[in-house]
Design a protein around this motif. Structure first.
Motif, PDB file in Angstrom:
ATOM      1  N   GLU A 142       0.818  -1.161   0.234  1.00  0.00           N
ATOM      2  CA  GLU A 142      -0.101   0.077   0.066  1.00  0.00           C
ATOM      3  C   GLU A 142       0.950   1.396   0.011  1.00  0.00           C
ATOM      4  N   SER A 143       1.958   1.343   0.713  1.00  0.00           N
ATOM      5  CA  SER A 143       2.765   2.465   0.872  1.00  0.00           C
ATOM      6  C   SER A 143       3.588   2.813  -0.686  1.00  0.00           C
ATOM      7  N   LYS A 145       1.904   2.611  -3.537  1.00  0.00           N
ATOM      8  CA  LYS A 145       0.917   3.382  -4.196  1.00  0.00           C
ATOM      9  C   LYS A 145       0.758   4.609  -3.594  1.00  0.00           C
ATOM     10  N   ALA A 146       0.999   4.674  -2.210  1.00  0.00           N
ATOM     11  CA  ALA A 146       0.814   5.886  -1.776  1.00  0.00           C
ATOM     12  C   ALA A 146       1.824   7.141  -2.133  1.00  0.00           C
ATOM     13  N   VAL A 147       2.826   6.609  -2.472  1.00  0.00           N
ATOM     14  CA  VAL A 147       4.132   7.579  -2.740  1.00  0.00           C
ATOM     15  C   VAL A 147       4.068   7.567  -4.310  1.00  0.00           C
ATOM     16  N   ALA A 236       8.229   9.391   0.607  1.00  0.00           N
ATOM     17  CA  ALA A 236       7.016   9.537   1.493  1.00  0.00           C
ATOM     18  C   ALA A 236       7.204  10.881   2.498  1.00  0.00           C
ATOM     19  N   LYS A 310       3.893  12.721   3.533  1.00  0.00           N
ATOM     20  CA  LYS A 310       3.120  13.063   2.446  1.00  0.00           C
ATOM     21  C   LYS A 310       1.531  12.932   2.787  1.00  0.00           C
ATOM     22  N   LYS A 311       0.985  13.942   2.294  1.00  0.00           N
ATOM     23  CA  LYS A 311      -0.557  13.852   2.678  1.00  0.00           C
ATOM     24  C   LYS A 311      -1.216  12.722   2.182  1.00  0.00           C
ATOM     25  N   SER A 312      -1.539  11.478   2.699  1.00  0.00           N
ATOM     26  CA  SER A 312      -2.198  10.200   2.249  1.00  0.00           C
ATOM     27  C   SER A 312      -2.784   9.691   3.279  1.00  0.00           C
ATOM     28  N   GLU A 313      -4.088   8.994   2.903  1.00  0.00           N
ATOM     29  CA  GLU A 313      -4.852   8.260   3.912  1.00  0.00           C
ATOM     30  C   GLU A 313      -3.996   7.052   4.373  1.00  0.00           C
ATOM     31  N   LEU A 314      -3.127   6.461   3.842  1.00  0.00           N
ATOM     32  CA  LEU A 314      -2.318   5.231   4.230  1.00  0.00           C
ATOM     33  C   LEU A 314      -1.528   5.881   5.530  1.00  0.00           C
TER      34      LEU A 314
END
Length: 413
Positions: A142-143, A145-147, A236, A310-314
């Protein structure tokens, strides 16, 4: 109990996974357990072998009573997704090959962030017929995808299938956050086998101290308010937000006494340095990674610790380990991370929270902190008190107990 621990980061590397693993293993040895670590030659994050080591198939050493086996791996800098995957896969293969030479093991632990290490631990557990423990430090993939490191849906889908397989096969999952536990539960993983053991701080090393006078002179920090980031400069972390804040403050008359200190290395550092030079940010100081025993000297320089993702839901589920180090040092935190980490900062009253990737919000909070001596003193005093709840030694003992219980349960089956 003989614990076999697989990790691709270990001292003299100084990142969070290396520190957590070493400090836990050290305490387990002190408690009478035998610990063997299979790891790589130290090279993170620059992808260059540390002095005194060679990338050989097998090297053995002892650190604080821990038997450390270093195996060959493909070494690359912490940049470029494909090369990093080859790095991870090479370690997975050589760790599996080395494990049979470690005898009389009771259980094996594989630690993330990247779970090819956990894959290796699972394979070793099958070969040796011992329990497999998954230490979950990051929700990978998941991380990724987040970055935005990878967008190929088929490969990510396969990695997620593998991830779930490993969670199900683990006899015990040790999660570093409650949010990770909830995430796994929502995906059908039995939460009864998940123990939350957060990151913590080595209280013997990270405690309040005066600013290091030699470093103050070296970097011209006399009578300066120093806001610092200490850690990996990666995708990240979105550290360009700090540069934006420095640019905003540099244009104001009453902020000439502010300095931004960024210590560490990583995939994003070269670009950050280039940006700072291009924008003529004279208030920003970059420092390369220093040995672990030197880090606290640099922590002592800080009047505020900037922790940012970084601004992310994860990342709402992430608790950066530097938060606990900041608390231990009595350094007020400026936190640009939502979720569980923000909850700790607010409930323990050890810092101020700002919106991630907002330079304006960071500037506002920084000015609020530096202009209010009473606020700064209160947050500083609360830090070491709160840090007692996250003492690494106590957390290591809790984890050892969980490992022992897992081993005894497996023997009864």
């Amino acid at each position: 109990m003989h614990i076999l621990f697989l990790t691709d980061n270990f001292p003299p590397e100084v990142n969070a996974p290396a520190s957590r693993t070493f400090e836990h293993c050290r305490e387990w040895v002190a408690a009478g357990h035998k610990v063997t670590v299979i790891t790589c030659v130290p090279n993170f994050p620059k992808g260059k072998v540390f002095g005194g080591y060679r990338n050989w198939p097998w090297q053995r050493e002892e650190m604080s009573g821990i038997s450390v086996i270093r195996v060959w791996s493909y070494i690359t800098a912490n940049e470029g997704f494909a090369r990093r995957v080859v790095d991870y896969l090479s370690y997975m293969v050589t760790a599996i090959m080395a494990a049979p030479f470690v005898r009389n093991v009771d259980l094996v632990i594989g630690t993330s962030p990247q779970f090819f290490t956990a894959c290796a631990a699972y394979c070793v557990s099958r070969l040796k017929r011992i329990p497999f423990v998954f230490e979950l430090r990051d929700l990978w993939p998941e991380s990724i995808k987040a970055v935005g490191a990878m967008n190929h849906s088929d490969i990510l889908s396969y990695l997620e299938t593998l991830e779930i397989f490993l969670y199900r096969k683990a006899a015990l999952i040790v999660s570093v956050t409650n949010s990770f536990r909830e995430n796994l539960g929502a995906r059908g993983i039995d939460v009864s086998k998940i123990r939350v053991i957060t990151n913590g701080v080595d209280a013997n090393s990270f405690n309040p101290r005066s600013k290091d006078s030699e470093l103050v002179d070296r970097y011209g920090l006399e009578d300066k308010f120093v806001a610092g980031y200490i850690g990996t400069h990666g995708m990240a972390h979105a550290l360009d937000t700090i540069l934006d804040a420095a640019e905003l403050l540099q244009s104001t008359e009453d902020s000439r006494d502010v300095r931004f200190l960024l210590l560490g290395d990583g995939a994003g550092k070269a670009e950050l340095m280039a940006q700072a030079k291009q924008r003529d940010l004279s208030t920003v100081i970059f420092i390369d990674t220093v040995p672990k025993h030197e880090v606290v000297r640099y922590w002592s320089l800080l009047d505020a610790s900037i922790i940012h993702l970084k601004k992310s839901e994860l990342f709402r589920s992430v608790i950066p380990s530097k938060l606990f180090e900041s608390m231990g040092m009595g350094i007020p935190v400026l936190l640009g991370v939502e979720g569980e980490a923000a909850g700790i900062v607010q409930s323990e009253d050890v810092g101020l929270v700002f919106e991630a990737q907002s330079a304006e919000a960071l500037c506002h909070r920084l000015n609020e902190l530096r202009r209010d001596n009473d606020l700064r003193m209160r947050l500083s005093q609360n830090g070491p008190v709160a840090a007692r709840n996250y003492d690494r030694k106590a957390l290591a003992i809790v984890m050892a107990k969980a490992l022992q219980e897992t081993l005894e349960t497996s023997k009864r089956r």
